[in-house]
Design a protein around this motif. Structure first.
Motif, PDB file in Angstrom:
ATOM      1  N   THR A 194      24.319 -22.643 -60.727  1.00  0.00           N
ATOM      2  CA  THR A 194      22.993 -22.090 -60.975  1.00  0.00           C
ATOM      3  C   THR A 194      22.522 -22.499 -62.361  1.00  0.00           C
ATOM      4  O   THR A 194      23.326 -22.677 -63.280  1.00  0.00           O
ATOM      5  CB  THR A 194      22.985 -20.561 -60.864  1.00  0.00           C
ATOM      6  OG1 THR A 194      23.932 -20.014 -61.802  1.00  0.00           O
ATOM      7  CG2 THR A 194      23.364 -20.109 -59.459  1.00  0.00           C
ATOM      8  N   ASP A 195      21.193 -22.624 -62.514  1.00  0.00           N
ATOM      9  CA  ASP A 195      20.641 -23.099 -63.784  1.00  0.00           C
ATOM     10  C   ASP A 195      19.409 -22.286 -64.183  1.00  0.00           C
ATOM     11  O   ASP A 195      18.277 -22.773 -64.131  1.00  0.00           O
ATOM     12  CB  ASP A 195      20.285 -24.587 -63.663  1.00  0.00           C
ATOM     13  CG  ASP A 195      19.868 -25.196 -64.994  1.00  0.00           C
ATOM     14  OD1 ASP A 195      20.470 -24.843 -66.023  1.00  0.00           O
ATOM     15  OD2 ASP A 195      18.933 -26.029 -64.995  1.00  0.00           O
ATOM     16  N   ARG A 230      19.174 -31.011 -55.930  1.00  0.00           N
ATOM     17  CA  ARG A 230      18.529 -29.706 -56.143  1.00  0.00           C
ATOM     18  C   ARG A 230      18.399 -29.047 -54.772  1.00  0.00           C
ATOM     19  O   ARG A 230      17.722 -29.554 -53.887  1.00  0.00           O
ATOM     20  CB  ARG A 230      17.170 -29.928 -56.788  1.00  0.00           C
ATOM     21  CG  ARG A 230      16.311 -28.701 -56.993  1.00  0.00           C
ATOM     22  CD  ARG A 230      15.024 -29.167 -57.633  1.00  0.00           C
ATOM     23  NE  ARG A 230      13.960 -28.179 -57.621  1.00  0.00           N
ATOM     24  CZ  ARG A 230      12.692 -28.471 -57.953  1.00  0.00           C
ATOM     25  NH1 ARG A 230      12.362 -29.706 -58.304  1.00  0.00           N
ATOM     26  NH2 ARG A 230      11.770 -27.514 -57.922  1.00  0.00           N
ATOM     27  N   MET A 231      19.072 -27.894 -54.594  1.00  0.00           N
ATOM     28  CA  MET A 231      19.228 -27.315 -53.266  1.00  0.00           C
ATOM     29  C   MET A 231      18.245 -26.189 -52.967  1.00  0.00           C
ATOM     30  O   MET A 231      17.829 -26.014 -51.833  1.00  0.00           O
ATOM     31  CB  MET A 231      20.661 -26.798 -53.081  1.00  0.00           C
ATOM     32  CG  MET A 231      21.738 -27.846 -53.405  1.00  0.00           C
ATOM     33  SD  MET A 231      21.552 -29.386 -52.507  1.00  0.00           S
ATOM     34  CE  MET A 231      21.912 -28.863 -50.840  1.00  0.00           C
ATOM     35  N   ALA A 232      17.904 -25.375 -53.983  1.00  0.00           N
ATOM     36  CA  ALA A 232      16.995 -24.247 -53.777  1.00  0.00           C
ATOM     37  C   ALA A 232      16.498 -23.764 -55.133  1.00  0.00           C
ATOM     38  O   ALA A 232      17.200 -23.889 -56.139  1.00  0.00           O
ATOM     39  CB  ALA A 232      17.684 -23.104 -53.030  1.00  0.00           C
ATOM     40  N   ASP A 233      15.287 -23.205 -55.144  1.00  0.00           N
ATOM     41  CA  ASP A 233      14.685 -22.686 -56.370  1.00  0.00           C
ATOM     42  C   ASP A 233      14.638 -21.162 -56.344  1.00  0.00           C
ATOM     43  O   ASP A 233      14.519 -20.546 -55.278  1.00  0.00           O
ATOM     44  CB  ASP A 233      13.266 -23.225 -56.538  1.00  0.00           C
ATOM     45  CG  ASP A 233      13.227 -24.732 -56.721  1.00  0.00           C
ATOM     46  OD1 ASP A 233      14.269 -25.319 -57.075  1.00  0.00           O
ATOM     47  OD2 ASP A 233      12.150 -25.321 -56.498  1.00  0.00           O
ATOM     48  N   PHE A 234      14.699 -20.563 -57.540  1.00  0.00           N
ATOM     49  CA  PHE A 234      14.706 -19.112 -57.701  1.00  0.00           C
ATOM     50  C   PHE A 234      13.887 -18.737 -58.930  1.00  0.00           C
ATOM     51  O   PHE A 234      13.524 -19.594 -59.742  1.00  0.00           O
ATOM     52  CB  PHE A 234      16.135 -18.600 -57.892  1.00  0.00           C
ATOM     53  CG  PHE A 234      17.018 -18.734 -56.688  1.00  0.00           C
ATOM     54  CD1 PHE A 234      17.240 -17.657 -55.841  1.00  0.00           C
ATOM     55  CD2 PHE A 234      17.632 -19.943 -56.391  1.00  0.00           C
ATOM     56  CE1 PHE A 234      18.050 -17.781 -54.724  1.00  0.00           C
ATOM     57  CE2 PHE A 234      18.448 -20.082 -55.275  1.00  0.00           C
ATOM     58  CZ  PHE A 234      18.652 -19.000 -54.445  1.00  0.00           C
ATOM     59  N   GLU A 235      13.657 -17.426 -59.101  1.00  0.00           N
ATOM     60  CA  GLU A 235      13.097 -16.951 -60.361  1.00  0.00           C
ATOM     61  C   GLU A 235      14.125 -17.167 -61.471  1.00  0.00           C
ATOM     62  O   GLU A 235      13.845 -17.821 -62.471  1.00  0.00           O
ATOM     63  CB  GLU A 235      12.729 -15.473 -60.254  1.00  0.00           C
ATOM     64  CG  GLU A 235      11.533 -15.189 -59.367  1.00  0.00           C
ATOM     65  CD  GLU A 235      10.258 -15.788 -59.908  1.00  0.00           C
ATOM     66  OE1 GLU A 235      10.137 -15.935 -61.143  1.00  0.00           O
ATOM     67  OE2 GLU A 235       9.375 -16.117 -59.103  1.00  0.00           O
ATOM     68  N   ASP A 248      19.752 -13.423 -57.709  1.00  0.00           N
ATOM     69  CA  ASP A 248      18.585 -13.709 -58.534  1.00  0.00           C
ATOM     70  C   ASP A 248      18.356 -12.478 -59.398  1.00  0.00           C
ATOM     71  O   ASP A 248      18.105 -11.387 -58.871  1.00  0.00           O
ATOM     72  CB  ASP A 248      17.370 -13.996 -57.651  1.00  0.00           C
ATOM     73  CG  ASP A 248      16.184 -14.542 -58.434  1.00  0.00           C
ATOM     74  OD1 ASP A 248      16.037 -14.194 -59.628  1.00  0.00           O
ATOM     75  OD2 ASP A 248      15.386 -15.308 -57.860  1.00  0.00           O
ATOM     76  N   THR A 249      18.455 -12.636 -60.705  1.00  0.00           N
ATOM     77  CA  THR A 249      18.390 -11.481 -61.600  1.00  0.00           C
ATOM     78  C   THR A 249      17.275 -11.638 -62.629  1.00  0.00           C
ATOM     79  O   THR A 249      17.472 -11.423 -63.819  1.00  0.00           O
ATOM     80  CB  THR A 249      19.743 -11.243 -62.297  1.00  0.00           C
ATOM     81  OG1 THR A 249      20.083 -12.410 -63.074  1.00  0.00           O
ATOM     82  CG2 THR A 249      20.840 -11.001 -61.273  1.00  0.00           C
ATOM     83  N   ALA A 250      16.082 -11.992 -62.164  1.00  0.00           N
ATOM     84  CA  ALA A 250      14.942 -12.088 -63.073  1.00  0.00           C
ATOM     85  C   ALA A 250      14.682 -10.767 -63.784  1.00  0.00           C
ATOM     86  O   ALA A 250      14.148 -10.738 -64.896  1.00  0.00           O
ATOM     87  CB  ALA A 250      13.699 -12.539 -62.304  1.00  0.00           C
ATOM     88  N   ARG A 251      15.082  -9.641 -63.157  1.00  0.00           N
ATOM     89  CA  ARG A 251      14.905  -8.333 -63.794  1.00  0.00           C
ATOM     90  C   ARG A 251      15.529  -8.301 -65.185  1.00  0.00           C
ATOM     91  O   ARG A 251      15.000  -7.648 -66.102  1.00  0.00           O
ATOM     92  CB  ARG A 251      15.528  -7.250 -62.921  1.00  0.00           C
ATOM     93  CG  ARG A 251      15.681  -5.910 -63.618  1.00  0.00           C
ATOM     94  CD  ARG A 251      16.328  -4.837 -62.766  1.00  0.00           C
ATOM     95  NE  ARG A 251      15.365  -4.190 -61.878  1.00  0.00           N
ATOM     96  CZ  ARG A 251      15.627  -3.064 -61.206  1.00  0.00           C
ATOM     97  NH1 ARG A 251      16.801  -2.488 -61.309  1.00  0.00           N
ATOM     98  NH2 ARG A 251      14.708  -2.524 -60.439  1.00  0.00           N
ATOM     99  N   LYS A 298       8.532 -10.186 -63.403  1.00  0.00           N
ATOM    100  CA  LYS A 298       9.315 -10.280 -62.182  1.00  0.00           C
ATOM    101  C   LYS A 298      10.441  -9.250 -62.200  1.00  0.00           C
ATOM    102  O   LYS A 298      11.192  -9.154 -63.178  1.00  0.00           O
ATOM    103  CB  LYS A 298       9.903 -11.685 -62.018  1.00  0.00           C
ATOM    104  CG  LYS A 298       8.848 -12.790 -61.888  1.00  0.00           C
ATOM    105  CD  LYS A 298       8.088 -12.663 -60.583  1.00  0.00           C
ATOM    106  CE  LYS A 298       7.126 -13.830 -60.399  1.00  0.00           C
ATOM    107  NZ  LYS A 298       6.376 -13.733 -59.130  1.00  0.00           N
ATOM    108  N   ASP A 299      10.579  -8.503 -61.102  1.00  0.00           N
ATOM    109  CA  ASP A 299      11.616  -7.477 -61.014  1.00  0.00           C
ATOM    110  C   ASP A 299      12.709  -7.872 -60.013  1.00  0.00           C
ATOM    111  O   ASP A 299      13.433  -7.037 -59.517  1.00  0.00           O
ATOM    112  CB  ASP A 299      10.992  -6.140 -60.591  1.00  0.00           C
ATOM    113  CG  ASP A 299      11.967  -4.978 -60.758  1.00  0.00           C
ATOM    114  OD1 ASP A 299      12.635  -4.910 -61.806  1.00  0.00           O
ATOM    115  OD2 ASP A 299      12.080  -4.160 -59.826  1.00  0.00           O
ATOM    116  N   THR A 300      12.823  -9.142 -59.719  1.00  0.00           N
ATOM    117  CA  THR A 300      13.788  -9.606 -58.719  1.00  0.00           C
ATOM    118  C   THR A 300      15.208  -9.241 -59.143  1.00  0.00           C
ATOM    119  O   THR A 300      15.629  -9.546 -60.265  1.00  0.00           O
ATOM    120  CB  THR A 300      13.681 -11.127 -58.531  1.00  0.00           C
ATOM    121  OG1 THR A 300      12.303 -11.486 -58.389  1.00  0.00           O
ATOM    122  CG2 THR A 300      14.472 -11.575 -57.315  1.00  0.00           C
TER     123      THR A 300
END
Length: 323
Positions: free
Chosen positions: A155-156, A191-196, A214-217, A228-230
């Protein structure tokens, strides 16, 4: 004249000896009878070590019979041995975070400082193996896992370039935060998938499901507020060539957010949360929970029989034994 070697810091951080008892443990919460077959209701964690600033990235280093984990702000990769010793494996790291065991037995690391994926033998400096995507620097690789075919998945997010105590303040070169697959044999990076803000990741035992948190929170803790509260783990189906499909919600922890997590041989997900470890079956049934004395960031299975769960919780390295 003083020999330079005599000025090197010592490597031993804890002498061999038994673990310490965790006082005031309130017990394992069993929500489903399946959990009692694996984790006794009266099981208690023990303290293996208690002096990290922010422990992360646990991995059972089977070739060397030890646990390796990062103390990110202290810039150290540490090793715990079954006799109770704790030592510095690599000092003055570039803010190593996640770690994994490569198919060749070498350790694979995520580095915030050099913004790269690196590898080492766990005894000296680490060599970068992934630094850029399409000619642009990575953000700050956070967590890493290795698939059965030897591919390195990581993850990046941008956490490491937002926190001076875990990297440095740098403007990202990429306009996305993603999960990547790196093939050490060919050098291909996909690049496999995008996230916050992608964080932890782990495969199911058969390799057909990839879980990603996904811990954008948590950006609210870093920069004092974020839109973002992900705070969730999602699941993907994994194709024979590694392609991801059928993206779907898997869980959201009761408190805090799911940082790092581990998946056991049954396919159960053992996730960190704001106040402890939550355990879920593949059908999303919550099986149980046990509290930790500080907020956990990651966990892994290890030991000679892989029946011990190790947990990094801020300054603590904890362990709890399964049946």
């Amino acid at each position: 004249m003083t020999d330079d070697a005599s000025l090197l810091p010592g490597r031993l951080l804890r002498r061999a000896g038994p673990p310490e008892k965790l006082e005031a443990f309130t017990g394992v919460e069993v929500h489903d009878p399946r959990l009692e077959e694996v984790l006794a209701a009266d099981a208690e964690p023990v303290i293996l070590y208690q002096f990290t600033l922010h422990g992360e990235g646990l991995v059972w280093d089977a070739p060397n019979g030890r646990l390796a984990w990062s103390d990110v702000p202290n810039r150290r990769l540490l090793g715990w041995h079954p006799d109770g010793r704790v030592e510095v494996l690599i000092d003055n790291t570039q803010f190593m975070n996640g770690n994994a065991l490569g198919a060749d037995g070498a350790l694979v690391h995520c580095e915030h400082g050099r913004r790269c994926i690196s590898r080492s033998d766990g005894r000296g400096g680490a060599t970068p193996i992934v630094t850029h995507y399409e000619g642009r620097r990575l953000n700050s690789p956070n967590d890493v896992t290795v698939a059965a075919d030897g591919a390195i998945w990581f993850t990046d997010p941008t956490f490491g370039i937002l926190m001076p105590n875990q990297g440095s303040l740098v403007e990202p070169e990429l306009d996305h935060r993603s999960v990547y697959r790196f093939d050490p044999a060919t050098g291909a990076l996909r690049r496999m998938a995008d996230f916050e803000q992608p964080n932890g990741l782990f495969f199911s035992p058969d390799g057909r499901i990839l879980y990603v948190s996904d811990t954008a929170r948590s950006l609210g803790e870093i920069i004092g507020g974020h839109e973002k509260d992900t705070h969730e783990i999602v699941a993907f189906d994994v194709g024979p060539d590694g392609t991801l499909s059928n993206r779907r919600f898997f869980l959201r922890t009761d408190h805090g957010y799911p940082d790092g997590f581990a998946v056991d041989a049954r396919g159960w997900v053992w996730s960190t949360s704001g106040d402890g470890i939550q355990i879920y079956a593949p059908d999303r049934t919550k099986l149980g929970f046990f509290p930790t004395p500080a907020t956990p960031s990651n966990c892994c299975f290890g030991g000679s029989d892989m029946k011990r769960l190790f947990v990094a919780a801020t300054d603590y390295l904890l362990a709890i034994d399964l049946r």
